[in-house]
Scaffold this active site. Structure first.
Site, PDB file in Angstrom:
ATOM      1  CG  ASP A   1      -1.888  -1.138   1.272  1.00 16.55           C
ATOM      2  OD1 ASP A   1      -2.393  -1.507   0.201  1.00 16.55           O
ATOM      3  OD2 ASP A   1      -2.163  -1.659   2.369  1.00 16.55           O
TER       4      ASP A   1
ATOM      5  CG  ASP B   1      -6.663  -1.704  -1.349  1.00 18.81           C
ATOM      6  OD1 ASP B   1      -6.802  -2.914  -1.599  1.00 18.81           O
ATOM      7  OD2 ASP B   1      -5.775  -1.258  -0.598  1.00 18.81           O
TER       8      ASP B   1
END
Length: 160
Positions: free
Chosen positions: A116, A135
């Site tokens: 991330d 995401d």
């Protein structure tokens, strides 16, 4: 390939490409992306590894998450096969969700975690967990499905 499936396939390929390339760019330069403030008090780019699932829950179970990801991909493909492929927004929505699932599965297989790097916050008080392009694709795809399902049911009720 049939014209009806082009939007689905193009969305998947584009989404997976955007996710993998963005992660590669951020994580291939470890010193540059320790933490970069893009919009002070709102958006940073940082390197973060999530060994769990949503919000980092249940870390260290990579093999289970790989299996769950494969099941989710199979479910999305099943839904797509059964869906009305004439609805452009459904093709794009399912393509976005599938692209996100594939992007995060790629990370789980190769890196044993999901990488991330998008860090959103409002000052120091409100902070959203760090996320990635995959995401975002999943969230946009689900939002599009919800929005179009409400708008299509509205049209059905009004007789259009």
């Amino acid at each position: 390939m049939k014209k009806k499936t082009t939007s689905f396939a193009t969305t998947i390929v584009s989404g997976v490409f955007a996710d993998i390339v963005s992660k590669w760019y951020v994580f291939s330069q470890p010193d540059r992306f320790k933490k970069i403030s893009i919009i002070p008090g709102f958006l940073n780019i940082i390197q973060s590894e999530n060994e769990g699932i949503v919000f980092g829950m249940f870390p260290g179970k990579a093999n289970i998450f790989i299996l769950l990801s494969l099941l989710a991909i199979a479910a999305i493909l099943f839904i797509y096969i059964k869906s009305d492929k004439n609805i452009f927004s459904s093709n794009v929505a399912l393509g976005l969700i599938l692209a996100g699932a594939i992007g995060n599965l790629w990370d789980r297989i190769w890196f044993k975690c999901v990488r991330d790097f998008i860090d959103l916050h409002l000052g120091e008080k409100y902070h959203w967990p760090t996320f990635n392009v995959a995401d975002s694709l999943i969230c946009v795809g689900i939002s599009l499905m919800v929005f179009t399902s409400f708008s299509s049911s509205k049209h059905k009720k009004s007789g259009q």
